[in-house]
Write a protein that holds these residues in place. Structure first.
Motif, PDB file in Angstrom:
ATOM      1  N   LEU A  52       0.422  -0.889  -0.183  1.00  0.00           N
ATOM      2  CA  LEU A  52      -0.077   0.011   0.303  1.00  0.00           C
ATOM      3  C   LEU A  52       0.835   1.168  -0.321  1.00  0.00           C
ATOM      4  CD1 LEU A  52      -2.883  -0.852   2.522  1.00  0.00           C
ATOM      5  CD2 LEU A  52      -2.421  -0.958  -0.105  1.00  0.00           C
ATOM      6  N   ILE A  53       1.877   1.112   0.852  1.00  0.00           N
ATOM      7  CA  ILE A  53       2.891   2.790   0.769  1.00  0.00           C
ATOM      8  C   ILE A  53       3.578   2.642  -0.341  1.00  0.00           C
ATOM      9  CG2 ILE A  53       4.835   3.344   1.973  1.00  0.00           C
ATOM     10  CD1 ILE A  53       4.242   2.019   4.325  1.00  0.00           C
ATOM     11  N   GLY A  54       3.834   1.891  -0.925  1.00  0.00           N
ATOM     12  CA  GLY A  54       4.456   1.843  -2.954  1.00  0.00           C
ATOM     13  C   GLY A  54       3.551   1.785  -3.448  1.00  0.00           C
ATOM     14  N   SER A  55       2.418   1.713  -3.199  1.00  0.00           N
ATOM     15  CA  SER A  55       1.295   2.172  -4.431  1.00  0.00           C
ATOM     16  C   SER A  55       1.094   3.299  -4.517  1.00  0.00           C
ATOM     17  CB  SER A  55       0.040   1.156  -4.728  1.00  0.00           C
ATOM     18  OG  SER A  55      -0.814   1.625  -3.141  1.00  0.00           O
ATOM     19  N   THR A  56       0.567   3.583  -3.402  1.00  0.00           N
ATOM     20  CA  THR A  56       0.788   5.228  -3.163  1.00  0.00           C
ATOM     21  C   THR A  56       1.753   6.043  -3.347  1.00  0.00           C
ATOM     22  OG1 THR A  56      -0.669   4.479  -0.746  1.00  0.00           O
ATOM     23  CG2 THR A  56       0.328   6.764  -1.229  1.00  0.00           C
ATOM     24  N   CYS A  57       3.046   5.757  -3.397  1.00  0.00           N
ATOM     25  CA  CYS A  57       3.750   6.481  -3.906  1.00  0.00           C
ATOM     26  C   CYS A  57       4.282   6.744  -5.144  1.00  0.00           C
ATOM     27  CB  CYS A  57       5.609   5.926  -3.408  1.00  0.00           C
ATOM     28  SG  CYS A  57       5.537   6.237  -1.595  1.00  0.00           S
ATOM     29  N   PHE A  58       3.890   5.528  -6.240  1.00  0.00           N
ATOM     30  CA  PHE A  58       3.662   5.439  -7.829  1.00  0.00           C
ATOM     31  C   PHE A  58       3.027   6.104  -7.973  1.00  0.00           C
ATOM     32  CE2 PHE A  58       1.939   3.202 -11.186  1.00  0.00           C
ATOM     33  CZ  PHE A  58       3.033   3.212 -12.150  1.00  0.00           C
ATOM     34  N   ILE A 110      -4.439  -3.679  -7.048  1.00  0.00           N
ATOM     35  CA  ILE A 110      -5.038  -3.090  -8.914  1.00  0.00           C
ATOM     36  C   ILE A 110      -6.288  -2.269  -8.306  1.00  0.00           C
ATOM     37  CG2 ILE A 110      -7.403  -3.493  -9.872  1.00  0.00           C
ATOM     38  CD1 ILE A 110      -6.615  -6.460 -10.048  1.00  0.00           C
ATOM     39  N   ALA A 111      -6.004  -1.875  -7.361  1.00  0.00           N
ATOM     40  CA  ALA A 111      -7.519  -0.437  -6.916  1.00  0.00           C
ATOM     41  C   ALA A 111      -6.135   0.015  -6.256  1.00  0.00           C
ATOM     42  CB  ALA A 111      -8.445  -1.374  -5.499  1.00  0.00           C
ATOM     43  N   PHE A 112      -5.096  -0.286  -6.094  1.00  0.00           N
ATOM     44  CA  PHE A 112      -4.436   1.550  -5.670  1.00  0.00           C
ATOM     45  C   PHE A 112      -3.784   1.614  -6.276  1.00  0.00           C
ATOM     46  CE2 PHE A 112      -5.940  -0.172  -1.270  1.00  0.00           C
ATOM     47  CZ  PHE A 112      -6.515   0.913  -0.739  1.00  0.00           C
ATOM     48  N   ILE A 113      -3.359   0.800  -7.736  1.00  0.00           N
ATOM     49  CA  ILE A 113      -2.699   1.179  -8.635  1.00  0.00           C
ATOM     50  C   ILE A 113      -2.976   1.788  -9.564  1.00  0.00           C
ATOM     51  CG2 ILE A 113      -0.765   0.982 -10.081  1.00  0.00           C
ATOM     52  CD1 ILE A 113       0.923  -0.871  -7.916  1.00  0.00           C
TER      53      ILE A 113
END
Length: 80
Positions: free
Chosen positions: A14-20, A67-70
């Motif tokens: 979740l942290i990685g997808s938010t940063c991306f 999928i939902a976060f990216i």
């Protein structure tokens, strides 16, 4: 594989997808995606068919959370 390991892996995803997502939005990635997907033949129906096939193929490799976060934040501006 204790529950803490699994929970920490999910949090890191979740942290990685938010940063991306933040970097992608700051570099006008949504405008690039919109330009790329606006040329799909078939108009809105073609877009929906493409997105459904794309999500289906991604589901072989990613979980719902990824999928939902990216992907969804990239496709939501184009869909509107």
């Amino acid at each position: 594989s204790s529950p803490t390991h699994i929970t920490s892996m999910v949090v890191m995803i979740l942290i990685g997808s938010t940063c991306f997502s933040l970097v992608f939005q700051s570099m006008d990635g949504s405008r690039w995606i919109e330009h790329m997907l606006s040329g799909i033949p078939g108009g809105p129906v073609g877009f929906l068919i493409f997105v459904n096939i794309f999500i289906f193929l991604l589901a072989f490799f990613l979980d719902f959370f990824e999928i939902a976060f990216i992907v969804i934040p990239m496709l939501a501006p184009v869909a509107s």
